[in-house]
Design a protein around this motif. Structure first.
Motif, PDB file in Angstrom:
ATOM      1  N   LEU A   5      -2.988  -5.454   7.872  1.00 54.74           N
ATOM      2  CA  LEU A   5      -3.150  -5.973   6.511  1.00 54.74           C
ATOM      3  C   LEU A   5      -2.037  -6.985   6.279  1.00 54.74           C
ATOM      4  O   LEU A   5      -0.858  -6.624   6.139  1.00 54.74           O
ATOM      5  N   LEU A   6      -2.393  -8.263   6.293  1.00 49.47           N
ATOM      6  CA  LEU A   6      -1.385  -9.302   6.080  1.00 49.47           C
ATOM      7  C   LEU A   6      -0.870  -9.248   4.648  1.00 49.47           C
ATOM      8  O   LEU A   6      -1.644  -9.108   3.698  1.00 49.47           O
ATOM      9  N   ALA A  45      -7.087 -15.478  10.194  1.00 56.31           N
ATOM     10  CA  ALA A  45      -8.530 -15.631   9.991  1.00 56.31           C
ATOM     11  C   ALA A  45      -9.293 -15.492  11.303  1.00 56.31           C
ATOM     12  O   ALA A  45     -10.445 -15.057  11.307  1.00 56.31           O
ATOM     13  N   GLU A  46      -8.648 -15.849  12.418  1.00 60.70           N
ATOM     14  CA  GLU A  46      -9.313 -15.817  13.734  1.00 60.70           C
ATOM     15  C   GLU A  46      -8.968 -14.572  14.546  1.00 60.70           C
ATOM     16  O   GLU A  46      -9.480 -14.403  15.645  1.00 60.70           O
ATOM     17  N   ASP A  47      -8.094 -13.722  13.992  1.00 60.60           N
ATOM     18  CA  ASP A  47      -7.620 -12.542  14.711  1.00 60.60           C
ATOM     19  C   ASP A  47      -8.430 -11.323  14.277  1.00 60.60           C
ATOM     20  O   ASP A  47      -8.390 -10.920  13.101  1.00 60.60           O
ATOM     21  N   ASP A  48      -9.161 -10.719  15.202  1.00 60.88           N
ATOM     22  CA  ASP A  48      -9.992  -9.564  14.864  1.00 60.88           C
ATOM     23  C   ASP A  48      -9.176  -8.370  14.399  1.00 60.88           C
ATOM     24  O   ASP A  48      -9.696  -7.483  13.713  1.00 60.88           O
ATOM     25  N   GLN A  49      -7.892  -8.342  14.754  1.00 58.83           N
ATOM     26  CA  GLN A  49      -7.056  -7.213  14.343  1.00 58.83           C
ATOM     27  C   GLN A  49      -6.671  -7.307  12.871  1.00 58.83           C
ATOM     28  O   GLN A  49      -6.361  -6.291  12.248  1.00 58.83           O
ATOM     29  N   TYR A 225      -2.848  -0.681  -3.216  1.00 55.99           N
ATOM     30  CA  TYR A 225      -2.854  -0.304  -1.801  1.00 55.99           C
ATOM     31  C   TYR A 225      -3.757   0.895  -1.545  1.00 55.99           C
ATOM     32  O   TYR A 225      -4.369   0.994  -0.471  1.00 55.99           O
ATOM     33  N   ASP A 226      -3.846   1.817  -2.511  1.00 54.56           N
ATOM     34  CA  ASP A 226      -4.773   2.940  -2.351  1.00 54.56           C
ATOM     35  C   ASP A 226      -6.212   2.440  -2.277  1.00 54.56           C
ATOM     36  O   ASP A 226      -7.015   2.916  -1.455  1.00 54.56           O
ATOM     37  N   GLU A 227      -6.553   1.461  -3.116  1.00 56.84           N
ATOM     38  CA  GLU A 227      -7.902   0.908  -3.120  1.00 56.84           C
ATOM     39  C   GLU A 227      -8.195   0.163  -1.818  1.00 56.84           C
ATOM     40  O   GLU A 227      -9.296   0.269  -1.257  1.00 56.84           O
ATOM     41  N   LEU A 228      -7.204  -0.571  -1.324  1.00 59.24           N
ATOM     42  CA  LEU A 228      -7.405  -1.295  -0.062  1.00 59.24           C
ATOM     43  C   LEU A 228      -7.599  -0.325   1.107  1.00 59.24           C
ATOM     44  O   LEU A 228      -8.378  -0.599   2.026  1.00 59.24           O
ATOM     45  N   GLU A 229      -6.916   0.821   1.072  1.00 66.28           N
ATOM     46  CA  GLU A 229      -7.080   1.801   2.136  1.00 66.28           C
ATOM     47  C   GLU A 229      -8.488   2.398   2.110  1.00 66.28           C
ATOM     48  O   GLU A 229      -9.090   2.646   3.162  1.00 66.28           O
ATOM     49  N   LYS A 230      -9.038   2.605   0.903  1.00 60.72           N
ATOM     50  CA  LYS A 230     -10.405   3.114   0.789  1.00 60.72           C
ATOM     51  C   LYS A 230     -11.400   2.127   1.395  1.00 60.72           C
ATOM     52  O   LYS A 230     -12.365   2.513   2.056  1.00 60.72           O
ATOM     53  N   GLU A 234      -7.362   3.015   7.402  1.00 59.53           N
ATOM     54  CA  GLU A 234      -5.918   2.986   7.637  1.00 59.53           C
ATOM     55  C   GLU A 234      -5.516   1.637   8.239  1.00 59.53           C
ATOM     56  O   GLU A 234      -6.117   1.171   9.206  1.00 59.53           O
ATOM     57  N   THR A 235      -4.504   1.016   7.649  1.00 55.88           N
ATOM     58  CA  THR A 235      -4.037  -0.294   8.122  1.00 55.88           C
ATOM     59  C   THR A 235      -2.519  -0.282   8.265  1.00 55.88           C
ATOM     60  O   THR A 235      -1.831   0.589   7.729  1.00 55.88           O
ATOM     61  N   THR A 236      -2.033  -1.291   8.959  1.00 57.40           N
ATOM     62  CA  THR A 236      -0.583  -1.497   9.098  1.00 57.40           C
ATOM     63  C   THR A 236      -0.204  -2.752   8.317  1.00 57.40           C
ATOM     64  O   THR A 236      -0.565  -3.867   8.724  1.00 57.40           O
ATOM     65  N   PRO A 237       0.483  -2.613   7.176  1.00 55.85           N
ATOM     66  CA  PRO A 237       0.907  -3.800   6.435  1.00 55.85           C
ATOM     67  C   PRO A 237       1.948  -4.593   7.223  1.00 55.85           C
ATOM     68  O   PRO A 237       2.843  -4.018   7.846  1.00 55.85           O
ATOM     69  N   LEU A 238       1.808  -5.893   7.219  1.00 52.82           N
ATOM     70  CA  LEU A 238       2.732  -6.745   7.964  1.00 52.82           C
ATOM     71  C   LEU A 238       2.909  -8.060   7.218  1.00 52.82           C
ATOM     72  O   LEU A 238       1.927  -8.737   6.890  1.00 52.82           O
TER      73      LEU A 238
END
Length: 553
Positions: A5-6, A45-49, A225-230, A234-238
């Motif tokens: 999650l950028l 935008a081009e990174d599938d991760q 962030y709770d809504e984005l996780e739903k 599960e994501t890694t914020p960076l």
């Protein structure tokens, strides 16, 4: 593997130019540059991760042009099908939220803290005048200008806006307002008249913003962030700048990082801060960076002699400064163009007066609609402080040879003959500026002169008047450079010039070109002097300086 999650954290501010001095770099060590953020969004935008984007808005205000750079990058990111959410505690608690909200509308969704406000109160252009204070202090302002719109000297000679100054300021505010209203209306699917009505009703409470269709959700950071996780799992914020600075993570990244096969090079030369004779300065403790004609000229000559460089982008963020320094840089730009390689000028927040002078010989000038540019004019003069110092018991005496040895002394007024010489100098520089601008822009001198007269324009208005060719940010300028050189934007190497590694900085210079490429060491006194001049609205570096006390908020 969890997705990335950028994160864009704009509450700390954003740098236009990477610091060149060790001290400035240390102070700004955790701040992202505009180019890093744009690159991160383009790469993400081009990174599938990368699965999405979340931005925290607020903090030091960004310029309108910077916001437009980010809006374009966010739009490109969203075009990949990935979600983008903006959140803030408040769009200004006491106003000042118009430009940040304009940025927020580039995202899919806008969240505001329930206790927040929408301080989208409009646009204002502010000028400062110190003539009354100078009169009380006993300082005699003696300044000349070409022409009526060159308002930097009005700071000292007037107590309020002149007619031309008010006309120019009104159009600047109007142009910026039009851009913001249209951007909000398009993204929020509202009528232009409705957006104007809401701005005139602001500040609005957060819930009123939801009711009006300006805000999507109310919530705190944890709610976002709770809504984005739903939605995303599960994501890694960076942080975006950390993401773009990371080394290769897969085979594709590794291939792109390898020095072979050799890619065609597009060189980027940055002209930031005041323009002066000599070398670049990274900025002192109290002063900002400056661009020296020696350093910029050496960079232009180096890329002209490098066969690997196929195109050049001049990234300009400068209010101008020295006439002779600007003219020296212009000469080297023309010399570079004579090699057949395209030179594209990319204007940042401001590229005016001397900043316009160095842009105008480029093949193509690219600016954001909100860029501040133009100011084709000249000013010079001095403040006579003899009486002011005398009031506090300070006096000076001098013995000199030559009738004009004390012409620019702050202890004496200009004599009639000296004032005549000053006027002749202003005429000569102004006529040269106008003639060269007309030549570079392919316009009749009379037509160019009508657009000059010291007047400042937004990028949108400048483009309509052929002072600017295309509207867009740095990435757009890079694509134009590639198209002109017959290159594929996705298969080039972008390098900065001059480029000096740590060892290069330690080695003693072997030639004047080596010396020119080095950044000048700035003392505390240099920084203090620059800061004081800027605070007073004085042009610290020369006669091609735009009004320095004007602020668009």
């Amino acid at each position: 593997m969890t997705g990335i999650l950028l994160e864009l954290d704009l509450t700390r501010g954003v740098l236009e130019t990477p610091p060149s001095s060790p001290l400035a770099a240390f102070r700004a060590r955790h701040l992202p540059t505009m180019r890093e953020l744009v690159r991160a969004l383009r790469k993400g935008a081009e990174d599938d991760q990368v699965v999405g984007l979340v931005a925290h808005l607020g903090g030091p205000p960004l310029s309108l042009a910077q916001v437009q750079d980010l809006r374009e990058a966010v739009a490109d990111f969203r075009a990949s099908g990935k979600g983008a959410v903006a959140w803030t505690e408040s769009f200004g608690e006491v106003g000042g939220g118009t430009v940040p909200y304009y940025l927020a509308t580039a995202f899919d969704e806008i969240w505001v803290q329930p206790s927040g406000d929408l301080g989208i109160t409009g646009v204002s252009v502010q000028a400062t005048f110190v003539r009354g204070a100078l009169d009380k202090a006993g300082v005699i302002p003696q300044f000349g200008k070409r022409r009526e719109y060159k308002t930097a000297v009005d700071t000292f000679t007037e107590k309020e806006m002149t007619g031309p100054a008010r006309e120019m300021a009104s159009r600047l505010a109007e142009s910026a307002y039009e851009q913001i209203v249209e951007g909000i209306a398009v993204r929020r699917r509202l009528e232009l008249s409705k957006v104007r009505e809401l701005i005139d009703s602001a500040p609005l409470a957060a819930q009123a913003g939801v009711d009006a269709g300006l805000v999507d959700r109310l919530g705190y950071r944890s709610d976002v962030y709770d809504e984005l996780e739903k939605r995303m799992g599960e994501t890694t914020p960076l942080l975006a700048e950390r993401y773009v600075r990371r080394g290769p993570r897969n085979l594709k990244d590794l291939r792109e990082s390898l020095p072979w096969p050799q890619k065609p090079v597009v060189a980027v030369i940055r002209i930031s801060g005041g323009i002066n004779v000599g070398r670049n300065s990274g900025g002192g403790p109290l002063g900002g960076p400056s661009s020296g004609s020696d350093t910029i000229g050496a960079a232009l000559r180096a890329v002209a002699d490098d066969d690997k460089v196929k195109a050049v982008v001049l990234r300009i963020d400068s209010p101008g400064g020295s006439y002779v320094a600007s003219d020296a840089i212009r000469h080297e730009v023309l010399r570079l163009r004579a090699t057949g390689r395209p030179v594209i000028a990319s204007m940042g927040s401001v590229a005016a007066s001397g900043g316009y002078f160095v842009a105008m010989p480029a093949d193509v000038i690219v600016a954001q609609p909100g860029t501040i540019t133009g100011s084709i004019g000249v000013l010079s003069g001095k403040g006579v402080v003899r009486d002011a110092l005398g009031r506090i018991g300070i006096s000076q005496e001098a013995v000199s040879q030559g009738q004009n040895a004390r012409m620019y002394s702050a202890q004496e007024e200009f004599s009639p003959e000296q004032w005549e010489r000053l006027e002749e100098t202003l005429d000569r520089i102004y006529e040269d500026f106008v003639a060269k601008a007309a030549q570079d822009r392919g316009l009749p001198v009379a037509d160019l002169e009508a657009l000059a007269r010291g007047r400042v324009w937004t990028g949108a208005d400048a483009q309509e008047r052929k002072l600017v060719d295309e509207l867009g940010g740095f990435e757009h300028a890079l694509r134009v450079a590639c198209n002109r050189a017959g290159l594929d934007r996705d298969h080039i190497a972008v390098t900065a010039a001059p480029q000096r590694n740590f060892l290069d900085r330690l080695r003693p210079p072997e030639s004047t070109e080596d010396l020119a490429a080095q950044a000048k060491t700035v003392s505390l006194t240099d920084g203090l002097t620059s800061a004081v001049y800027t605070a007073l609205g004085l042009p610290p570096t020369g006669v091609l300086t735009m009004p320095m006390t004007w602020r668009l908020t």
